[in-house]
Design a protein around this motif. Sequence first.
Motif, PDB file in Angstrom:
ATOM      1  N   VAL A  12       6.553  -2.230 -10.585  1.00 49.48           N
ATOM      2  CA  VAL A  12       6.831  -2.419 -12.017  1.00 49.48           C
ATOM      3  C   VAL A  12       8.051  -3.295 -12.262  1.00 49.48           C
ATOM      4  O   VAL A  12       8.273  -3.757 -13.385  1.00 49.48           O
ATOM      5  CB  VAL A  12       7.019  -1.070 -12.740  1.00 49.48           C
ATOM      6  CG1 VAL A  12       5.723  -0.269 -12.709  1.00 49.48           C
ATOM      7  CG2 VAL A  12       8.155  -0.258 -12.150  1.00 49.48           C
ATOM      8  N   GLY A  27       2.688   1.389  -3.875  1.00 51.80           N
ATOM      9  CA  GLY A  27       1.899   1.597  -5.088  1.00 51.80           C
ATOM     10  C   GLY A  27       2.302   0.584  -6.147  1.00 51.80           C
ATOM     11  O   GLY A  27       2.881  -0.463  -5.832  1.00 51.80           O
ATOM     12  N   ASP A  28       2.010   0.907  -7.417  1.00 50.63           N
ATOM     13  CA  ASP A  28       2.209  -0.060  -8.497  1.00 50.63           C
ATOM     14  C   ASP A  28       3.648  -0.539  -8.607  1.00 50.63           C
ATOM     15  O   ASP A  28       4.545   0.236  -8.894  1.00 50.63           O
ATOM     16  CB  ASP A  28       1.821   0.572  -9.843  1.00 50.63           C
ATOM     17  CG  ASP A  28       0.363   0.933  -9.885  1.00 50.63           C
ATOM     18  OD1 ASP A  28      -0.456   0.014  -9.810  1.00 50.63           O
ATOM     19  OD2 ASP A  28       0.054   2.132  -9.991  1.00 50.63           O
ATOM     20  N   ILE A  48      13.263   1.640 -13.304  1.00 57.21           N
ATOM     21  CA  ILE A  48      13.032   3.077 -13.442  1.00 57.21           C
ATOM     22  C   ILE A  48      14.323   3.862 -13.190  1.00 57.21           C
ATOM     23  O   ILE A  48      14.934   3.722 -12.146  1.00 57.21           O
ATOM     24  CB  ILE A  48      11.925   3.537 -12.470  1.00 57.21           C
ATOM     25  CG1 ILE A  48      10.609   2.855 -12.847  1.00 57.21           C
ATOM     26  CG2 ILE A  48      11.782   5.047 -12.501  1.00 57.21           C
ATOM     27  CD1 ILE A  48       9.472   3.143 -11.895  1.00 57.21           C
ATOM     28  N   PHE A  70      -1.799   9.549  -5.367  1.00 61.98           N
ATOM     29  CA  PHE A  70      -2.735   8.687  -6.100  1.00 61.98           C
ATOM     30  C   PHE A  70      -3.921   8.356  -5.215  1.00 61.98           C
ATOM     31  O   PHE A  70      -3.840   8.425  -3.994  1.00 61.98           O
ATOM     32  CB  PHE A  70      -2.070   7.432  -6.654  1.00 61.98           C
ATOM     33  CG  PHE A  70      -1.423   6.533  -5.631  1.00 61.98           C
ATOM     34  CD1 PHE A  70      -2.133   5.501  -5.027  1.00 61.98           C
ATOM     35  CD2 PHE A  70      -0.084   6.701  -5.276  1.00 61.98           C
ATOM     36  CE1 PHE A  70      -1.532   4.663  -4.100  1.00 61.98           C
ATOM     37  CE2 PHE A  70       0.527   5.870  -4.349  1.00 61.98           C
ATOM     38  CZ  PHE A  70      -0.214   4.840  -3.751  1.00 61.98           C
ATOM     39  N   GLU A  97       3.354  -7.126 -11.068  1.00 62.11           N
ATOM     40  CA  GLU A  97       2.121  -6.604 -10.457  1.00 62.11           C
ATOM     41  C   GLU A  97       1.436  -7.648  -9.572  1.00 62.11           C
ATOM     42  O   GLU A  97       0.548  -7.312  -8.784  1.00 62.11           O
ATOM     43  CB  GLU A  97       1.159  -6.079 -11.535  1.00 62.11           C
ATOM     44  CG  GLU A  97       0.584  -7.113 -12.482  1.00 62.11           C
ATOM     45  CD  GLU A  97       1.529  -7.498 -13.629  1.00 62.11           C
ATOM     46  OE1 GLU A  97       2.677  -6.992 -13.668  1.00 62.11           O
ATOM     47  OE2 GLU A  97       1.116  -8.306 -14.470  1.00 62.11           O
ATOM     48  N   GLU A 148      10.922  -2.042  -7.395  1.00 64.27           N
ATOM     49  CA  GLU A 148      10.654  -0.681  -7.849  1.00 64.27           C
ATOM     50  C   GLU A 148       9.178  -0.509  -8.115  1.00 64.27           C
ATOM     51  O   GLU A 148       8.573  -1.279  -8.853  1.00 64.27           O
ATOM     52  CB  GLU A 148      11.436  -0.384  -9.130  1.00 64.27           C
ATOM     53  CG  GLU A 148      12.915  -0.357  -8.883  1.00 64.27           C
ATOM     54  CD  GLU A 148      13.650   0.575  -9.821  1.00 64.27           C
ATOM     55  OE1 GLU A 148      13.018   1.497 -10.363  1.00 64.27           O
ATOM     56  OE2 GLU A 148      14.855   0.361  -9.998  1.00 64.27           O
ATOM     57  N   SER A 149       8.627   0.519  -7.523  1.00 68.11           N
ATOM     58  CA  SER A 149       7.281   0.921  -7.894  1.00 68.11           C
ATOM     59  C   SER A 149       7.438   2.220  -8.669  1.00 68.11           C
ATOM     60  O   SER A 149       8.541   2.770  -8.748  1.00 68.11           O
ATOM     61  CB  SER A 149       6.428   1.137  -6.653  1.00 68.11           C
ATOM     62  OG  SER A 149       6.866   2.276  -5.966  1.00 68.11           O
ATOM     63  N   VAL A 150       6.336   2.692  -9.245  1.00 70.88           N
ATOM     64  CA  VAL A 150       6.407   3.954  -9.966  1.00 70.88           C
ATOM     65  C   VAL A 150       6.937   5.039  -9.033  1.00 70.88           C
ATOM     66  O   VAL A 150       7.712   5.900  -9.427  1.00 70.88           O
ATOM     67  CB  VAL A 150       5.008   4.320 -10.508  1.00 70.88           C
ATOM     68  CG1 VAL A 150       5.054   5.655 -11.215  1.00 70.88           C
ATOM     69  CG2 VAL A 150       4.500   3.240 -11.444  1.00 70.88           C
ATOM     70  N   LYS A 151       6.548   4.910  -7.768  1.00 68.71           N
ATOM     71  CA  LYS A 151       6.879   5.942  -6.787  1.00 68.71           C
ATOM     72  C   LYS A 151       8.323   5.906  -6.311  1.00 68.71           C
ATOM     73  O   LYS A 151       8.949   6.940  -6.143  1.00 68.71           O
ATOM     74  CB  LYS A 151       5.969   5.749  -5.574  1.00 68.71           C
ATOM     75  CG  LYS A 151       5.196   6.964  -5.167  1.00 68.71           C
ATOM     76  CD  LYS A 151       4.270   6.594  -4.023  1.00 68.71           C
ATOM     77  CE  LYS A 151       4.952   6.769  -2.690  1.00 68.71           C
ATOM     78  NZ  LYS A 151       4.230   6.105  -1.609  1.00 68.71           N
ATOM     79  N   ALA A 152       8.834   4.694  -6.049  1.00 69.48           N
ATOM     80  CA  ALA A 152      10.146   4.628  -5.393  1.00 69.48           C
ATOM     81  C   ALA A 152      10.808   3.277  -5.604  1.00 69.48           C
ATOM     82  O   ALA A 152      10.160   2.297  -5.959  1.00 69.48           O
ATOM     83  CB  ALA A 152       9.979   4.867  -3.892  1.00 69.48           C
ATOM     84  N   ALA A 153      12.120   3.261  -5.379  1.00 64.88           N
ATOM     85  CA  ALA A 153      12.856   1.994  -5.372  1.00 64.88           C
ATOM     86  C   ALA A 153      13.133   1.644  -3.918  1.00 64.88           C
ATOM     87  O   ALA A 153      13.499   2.511  -3.132  1.00 64.88           O
ATOM     88  CB  ALA A 153      14.157   2.166  -6.125  1.00 64.88           C
ATOM     89  N   ARG A 155      16.124   6.827 -11.860  1.00 62.81           N
ATOM     90  CA  ARG A 155      15.680   7.820 -10.877  1.00 62.81           C
ATOM     91  C   ARG A 155      16.491   9.111 -11.041  1.00 62.81           C
ATOM     92  O   ARG A 155      17.676   9.050 -11.397  1.00 62.81           O
ATOM     93  CB  ARG A 155      15.878   7.284  -9.465  1.00 62.81           C
ATOM     94  CG  ARG A 155      15.218   5.933  -9.198  1.00 62.81           C
ATOM     95  CD  ARG A 155      13.732   6.058  -8.964  1.00 62.81           C
ATOM     96  NE  ARG A 155      13.103   4.727  -8.909  1.00 62.81           N
ATOM     97  CZ  ARG A 155      11.789   4.531  -8.766  1.00 62.81           C
ATOM     98  NH1 ARG A 155      10.967   5.553  -8.682  1.00 62.81           N
ATOM     99  NH2 ARG A 155      11.299   3.319  -8.746  1.00 62.81           N
ATOM    100  N   SER A 200       0.838  -1.207   0.000  1.00 65.50           N
ATOM    101  CA  SER A 200       0.000   0.000   0.000  1.00 65.50           C
ATOM    102  C   SER A 200       0.872   1.255   0.000  1.00 65.50           C
ATOM    103  O   SER A 200       0.484   2.296  -0.511  1.00 65.50           O
ATOM    104  CB  SER A 200      -0.945  -0.006   1.195  1.00 65.50           C
ATOM    105  OG  SER A 200      -0.228   0.301   2.380  1.00 65.50           O
ATOM    106  N   GLN A 201       2.065   1.144   0.573  1.00 71.82           N
ATOM    107  CA  GLN A 201       2.987   2.285   0.583  1.00 71.82           C
ATOM    108  C   GLN A 201       3.702   2.452  -0.753  1.00 71.82           C
ATOM    109  O   GLN A 201       3.995   3.568  -1.190  1.00 71.82           O
ATOM    110  CB  GLN A 201       4.031   2.120   1.691  1.00 71.82           C
ATOM    111  CG  GLN A 201       3.442   2.152   3.089  1.00 71.82           C
ATOM    112  CD  GLN A 201       2.737   3.464   3.388  1.00 71.82           C
ATOM    113  OE1 GLN A 201       3.317   4.527   3.299  1.00 71.82           O
ATOM    114  NE2 GLN A 201       1.450   3.386   3.715  1.00 71.82           N
TER     115      GLN A 201
END
Lengths: 124, 371
Positions: A35, A32-33, B286, B28, A84, A56-61, B288, A29-30
Amino acid sequence: MSIYYTKNHEWAKVEDNIAMVGITEYAVSQLGDVVFINLPESEKSYKQDETLAEIESVKAASDIYSPLSGKVTELNSKLDNSPETINNSPETKGWIAKIEIINSDEINKLMNKEQYQQHLQTLK
Amino acid sequence: MKKMPLHNLHLKLSAKMGEFAGWQVPLFYSSIISEYKQCRQSVALFDISHMGEFIFKGDIEKSGIEKAVTVWIKKIPVGRSRYGFILNNSGGIIDDLLIFKINNDKLLFVVNAAAESIDYKILKKSISCGYLENISTKTAKIDIQGPLAKEVLAEFLNCSQVIPYFGFIEFDYQGEKILISRTGYTGELGYEIFLPNKFVLSIWEKFISHEKVKPAGFGARDILRLEMGYNLAGQDLDDTITPLEAGLSKFVNFSKDFTGKAALVEQKKKGVDKTRVAFVVSSKRIPRPGYKIYYQDKEIGEVTSGSFSAHLSSGIGLGYLESPLTPPACRDYSDIKIIVGNNKKVKIEAQIVNLPFYKKGSLRKGSGLHS
């Protein structure tokens, strides 16, 4: 089978001397997606709290730490093509690796389900 | 940290909140990727109220305000907006902005939140007459973006209104005016709506009640803009980077006078020290911001923006190459293979490409010449 948790939101399902390892619903939940996941090396030994995998999520590694010391016996290779799965099913289908436990005393450093729930309360 | 006028609504929607330019913003609501798809396929609604807005009233030519920006304000037709920069004396980008010509003696400036106070000071200092008001704290902004945004707007306005790309209208709403602009930061057909704070909740709810519309957060917005190669000021652009280095010289009008012009003219002669590039990564990993860029084992630059392109299903990024590649005369870097990574363990193969990453955007759809 017993399930244990770390403060960093990994879980370990321990049966005999094998621990199945993954990350918790809260971790997902922290993040997010998700990838990408860089899975551990098969047959390699990791120490407790050593970086086991990178996610890695879209938000952070982030790093995933090994809840216990042990040798990787099996990987969830399906995650390579469908990371996912960790979002959809973090505590069952989204498992990351199985490790052969070297030192079962280390389990004492982990939290049980109730303790982990309490830990989550402190983060709110 | 500052809160946007719809802050409580975002909490009610269980948005994951984060910090951006000193503001608490929704990252989001459900998932970044699904909100991204919502915008590419249908219509997404964004709360962008952190942005800064100033109103100028007065004689544009006499006031001296032209000197503060790189676009020629007097040439903007009434009812249109243009993109440009505020530069420092060295030609570095203090901020990028949009200038709306409401009429021949009234302008709206839309600037980034992080640079709002410095922009205001510079603009204020540049004018010798006329009147400049910072309306940021009383102005909200919601963006409605996506290929079906036109029909959603038509239902809201109760009529079908053709607004050309980079055009805008003023719409009477409960005795006040709201400004509806055919612009955006997503690459899709869409509108940016500027309105008094007191109306933002009711207008948000009108849009969101439409079956085609769902809310989207800053996470999706970052992928959307990056797939178009749009820069984020403060990240891809800063006061050490000139528009020439950023590949944005078409938004600089050299036939007018503006702060930083001499430095840019000099740089045009001498050549730039760094060049902005775009690249696609060979995996889903990704790149960064802050990762270094390597070419043949030599560090040649740094990543400024990176994300996961849901369209290409791979990592994408923007960055600057500090020194020209060999042969030095080669200015077209496309198809050159590089490595991006941090000094430790991350090393990702990547390929320099031409922008945009996403070429099918509906942004100009049904808009005069570009339809």
